[in-house]
Enzyme design. Structure first.
Site, short mmCIF file in Angstrom:
data_model
loop_
_atom_site.label_atom_id
_atom_site.label_comp_id
_atom_site.label_asym_id
_atom_site.label_seq_id
_atom_site.Cartn_x
_atom_site.Cartn_y
_atom_site.Cartn_z
N LYS A 113 38.62 47.67 40.25
CA LYS A 113 39.19 49.59 40.23
C LYS A 113 39.36 50.30 41.60
O LYS A 113 39.84 50.58 42.74
CB LYS A 113 39.57 49.69 38.83
CG LYS A 113 40.32 48.35 38.02
CD LYS A 113 39.84 49.42 36.73
CE LYS A 113 38.88 50.00 35.60
NZ LYS A 113 37.50 49.18 35.50
N ARG A 125 42.25 54.83 28.92
CA ARG A 125 42.16 53.78 28.49
C ARG A 125 41.95 53.68 26.85
O ARG A 125 41.21 52.32 26.34
CB ARG A 125 40.68 53.83 28.80
CG ARG A 125 39.54 53.63 29.97
CD ARG A 125 37.99 53.77 30.38
NE ARG A 125 38.06 53.95 31.04
CZ ARG A 125 37.40 53.31 32.54
NH1 ARG A 125 36.61 52.34 31.27
NH2 ARG A 125 37.01 53.43 33.61
N ARG A 135 25.98 45.12 42.46
CA ARG A 135 26.96 45.94 43.38
C ARG A 135 25.65 47.39 43.36
O ARG A 135 24.79 47.04 42.48
CB ARG A 135 27.78 47.06 42.17
CG ARG A 135 28.51 48.10 42.24
CD ARG A 135 29.62 48.67 41.83
NE ARG A 135 28.73 48.86 39.79
CZ ARG A 135 30.13 48.66 39.60
NH1 ARG A 135 31.29 49.98 39.94
NH2 ARG A 135 30.03 49.27 38.20
N ARG A 148 24.14 51.10 39.78
CA ARG A 148 24.99 51.94 38.35
C ARG A 148 23.87 51.10 37.12
O ARG A 148 23.77 50.53 36.52
CB ARG A 148 26.11 51.57 38.36
CG ARG A 148 26.34 53.63 38.53
CD ARG A 148 28.22 52.96 38.88
NE ARG A 148 28.93 52.51 38.11
CZ ARG A 148 30.37 52.91 37.41
NH1 ARG A 148 31.10 52.57 38.80
NH2 ARG A 148 30.81 52.24 36.17
N ARG A 165 30.62 47.29 27.69
CA ARG A 165 31.50 47.78 28.45
C ARG A 165 32.98 46.14 28.77
O ARG A 165 34.27 46.81 28.15
CB ARG A 165 31.35 48.03 29.59
CG ARG A 165 30.93 49.34 30.33
CD ARG A 165 29.24 48.93 31.39
NE ARG A 165 30.50 49.65 32.63
CZ ARG A 165 30.74 49.38 33.20
NH1 ARG A 165 29.37 48.23 33.73
NH2 ARG A 165 30.56 49.10 34.56
P1 AP5 Z 1 34.46 48.18 41.75
O1 AP5 Z 1 36.13 48.59 42.96
O2 AP5 Z 1 33.65 49.12 41.85
O3 AP5 Z 1 35.19 47.98 40.59
P2 AP5 Z 1 35.50 48.77 38.81
O4 AP5 Z 1 36.53 48.19 38.77
O5 AP5 Z 1 36.01 50.14 39.66
O6 AP5 Z 1 34.14 48.61 38.61
P3 AP5 Z 1 33.61 50.06 37.28
O7 AP5 Z 1 32.67 49.37 36.65
O8 AP5 Z 1 33.48 51.12 38.36
O9 AP5 Z 1 35.32 50.18 36.23
P4 AP5 Z 1 34.55 50.84 34.87
O10 AP5 Z 1 35.94 51.48 34.40
O11 AP5 Z 1 33.48 49.93 33.87
O12 AP5 Z 1 34.16 51.96 35.00
P5 AP5 Z 1 34.39 52.87 35.73
O13 AP5 Z 1 33.54 53.77 36.51
O14 AP5 Z 1 35.96 54.05 35.33
O15 AP5 Z 1 33.26 46.97 42.07
C1 AP5 Z 1 32.60 45.86 41.37
C2 AP5 Z 1 31.73 45.85 42.49
O16 AP5 Z 1 32.87 44.27 43.36
C3 AP5 Z 1 31.24 46.23 43.67
O17 AP5 Z 1 30.56 46.08 44.62
C4 AP5 Z 1 32.82 45.83 45.25
O18 AP5 Z 1 32.45 45.96 46.05
C5 AP5 Z 1 33.20 44.29 45.01
N1 AP5 Z 1 34.19 43.80 44.71
C6 AP5 Z 1 35.45 44.96 44.93
N2 AP5 Z 1 36.11 44.46 45.08
C7 AP5 Z 1 36.00 42.27 45.81
C8 AP5 Z 1 36.60 41.29 45.85
N3 AP5 Z 1 37.78 41.52 45.86
N4 AP5 Z 1 35.65 40.65 46.42
C9 AP5 Z 1 34.28 40.86 46.35
N5 AP5 Z 1 33.72 41.88 45.70
C10 AP5 Z 1 34.64 42.69 44.81
O19 AP5 Z 1 33.99 54.24 33.97
C11 AP5 Z 1 32.55 54.42 34.08
C12 AP5 Z 1 32.90 55.16 31.94
O20 AP5 Z 1 32.97 56.35 32.40
C13 AP5 Z 1 32.61 53.89 31.08
O21 AP5 Z 1 32.35 53.45 30.46
C14 AP5 Z 1 32.75 55.28 29.76
O22 AP5 Z 1 32.44 55.32 29.24
C15 AP5 Z 1 34.07 56.62 30.92
N6 AP5 Z 1 35.19 56.97 31.39
C16 AP5 Z 1 35.93 56.64 32.41
N7 AP5 Z 1 37.23 56.78 31.66
C17 AP5 Z 1 37.29 56.88 31.16
C18 AP5 Z 1 38.11 57.21 30.06
N8 AP5 Z 1 39.90 57.50 30.47
N9 AP5 Z 1 38.03 57.52 28.73
C19 AP5 Z 1 36.83 57.82 27.68
N10 AP5 Z 1 35.79 57.35 28.91
C20 AP5 Z 1 36.15 57.52 30.26
#
Ligand code: AP5
Length: 216
Positions: A13, A87, A126, A159, A170
Site C-alpha cells: 500500500k 480499517r 523490509r 520495523r 496483523r
Molecule cells: P509496503 O509498501 O511497505 O507495504 P504496506 O502494505 O504499506 O505494509 P504495512 O506493513 O505498512 O501495512 P500495515 O497496514 O500493516 O501497516 P501500517 O503502517 O498501515 O511494502 C512492504 C514491503 O514490500 C516493502 O519492503 C516494499 O519495498 C516491498 N514491496 C512493495 N511492493 C512490492 C512489489 N510489487 N514487489 C516486491 N516488493 C514490493 O499500520 C501499522 C499499525 O498502525 C497497525 O498495525 C495499527 O496498529 C496502526 N494503525 C494504522 N492505521 C490504523 C487505523 N486506521 N486504525 C487503527 N490502527 C491503525
C-alpha cells in the site's frame, strides 16, 4: 478525487501510495506513518498508541477520528489518498460522515491482494529508516549502501512490528476487522480489487486505469 487503499499488511500500500501521489498530485494520509511519527517524537498520542503498533493491534478508533477530521478539514480542496484508514466498519461509517459534513464523498476503495507467503517474504525483507520514513526491501528495492538509507544516510532497521509473530497477528486483525470493508464498499459500487503480484510498476499499471476514470 478521494481514494482509499486497503489490503493486508505488507501488500504494498505504502509503495503504491508513493507512486500514485506523484502521478496524480494527491495529498496523502497514511495513518501508520502518522502514528509512527507520533511515537518517534514521544508525543502524548505516541506514548498512548505505541503498545498497539508493537503488538499488531488496531489503535482505538477515537484516536484516529481526531487525526482524520483535522486532515480532511485542512486538505478538503485537494485530491486525497487515504492509506490505512478506515480499517473497520465503525471507522468506515464515521469516515463517510466526516466527508459528507464537508460535501465530499469517497470515489474509489481499492483493495490490494497478495498471497500470504509473498506477504511474509516482503515483510521479512523490509527495512525502514526511522529518521526519514523511507522503506526498502533487501530483495527487490535495496538501499545503495548496505543497511543505510539512500535518502538521509541513517541506519536501516526492520520495523518493530515486522517480527513473524506480530505479522501473523496483523494478518488476523486484517481478516477480522478490515476485510468486512469489502462488502461495505461493494454495496456502494466503489470497490475495486487489484492483484499486488509482480513488480511495483506492474502493480501501478493495474491501478492507474481505475484512477484515470475519477481524476478531476
Ligand atoms: P509496503 O509498501 O511497505 O507495504 P504496506 O502494505 O504499506 O505494509 P504495512 O506493513 O505498512 O501495512 P500495515 O497496514 O500493516 O501497516 P501500517 O503502517 O498501515 O511494502 C512492504 C514491503 O514490500 C516493502 O519492503 C516494499 O519495498 C516491498 N514491496 C512493495 N511492493 C512490492 C512489489 N510489487 N514487489 C516486491 N516488493 C514490493 O499500520 C501499522 C499499525 O498502525 C497497525 O498495525 C495499527 O496498529 C496502526 N494503525 C494504522 N492505521 C490504523 C487505523 N486506521 N486504525 C487503527 N490502527 C491503525
Amino acid at each position: 478525487m478521494i481514494v482509499l487503499l486497503f489490503g493486508p499488511p505488507g501488500v504494498g500500500k505504502g509503495t503504491q501510495a508513493e507512486l500514485l501521489i506523484k502521478k496524480y498530485q494527491l495529498t496523502a494520509c497514511s495513518t501508520g506513518n502518522i502514528l509512527r511519527e507520533e511515537i518517534a517524537r514521544q508525543s502524548e498520542l505516541g506514548k498512548t498508541v505505541r503498545q498497539y503498533l508493537e503488538q499488531g493491534e488496531l489503535v482505538p478508533d477515537h484516536h484516529l477520528f481526531t487525526l482524520i477530521e483535522r486532515f480532511i478539514g485542512t486538505h478538503r480542496k485537494n485530491n486525497m489518498l487515504f492509506d490505512g484508514f478506515p480499517r473497520n466498519l465503525n471507522q468506515a461509517t464515521v469516515f463517510d460522515t466526516l466527508l459528507t459534513k464537508v460535501d465530499l464523498k469517497l470515489d474509489v476503495a481499492l483493495e490490494l491482494h497478495l498471497s500470504e507467503d509473498e506477504i511474509i517474504k516482503r515483510l521479512i525483507h523490509r527495512r525502514y529508516c526511522s529518521t526519514c520514513g523511507r522503506t526498502y526491501n533487501l530483495l527487490t528495492s535495496p538501499p545503495e549502501k548496505d543497511d543505510h538509507c539512500s535518502n538521509c544516510g541513517s541506519s536501516l532497521t526492520p520495523r518493530s512490528d515486522d517480527t513473524e509473530a506480530v505479522i501473523r497477528r496483523r494478518m488476523n486483525v486484517y481478516v477480522e476487522e478490515t476485510q468486512p470493508l469489502i462488502d461495505y464498499y461493494k454495496n456502494k459500487y466503489i470497490y475495486h480489487q487489484v492483484s499486488a503480484q509482480g513488480t511495483q510498476n506492474e502493480v501501478f499499471e493495474r491501478i492507474t486505469p481505475i484512477f484515470n476514470g475519477h481524476i478531476d
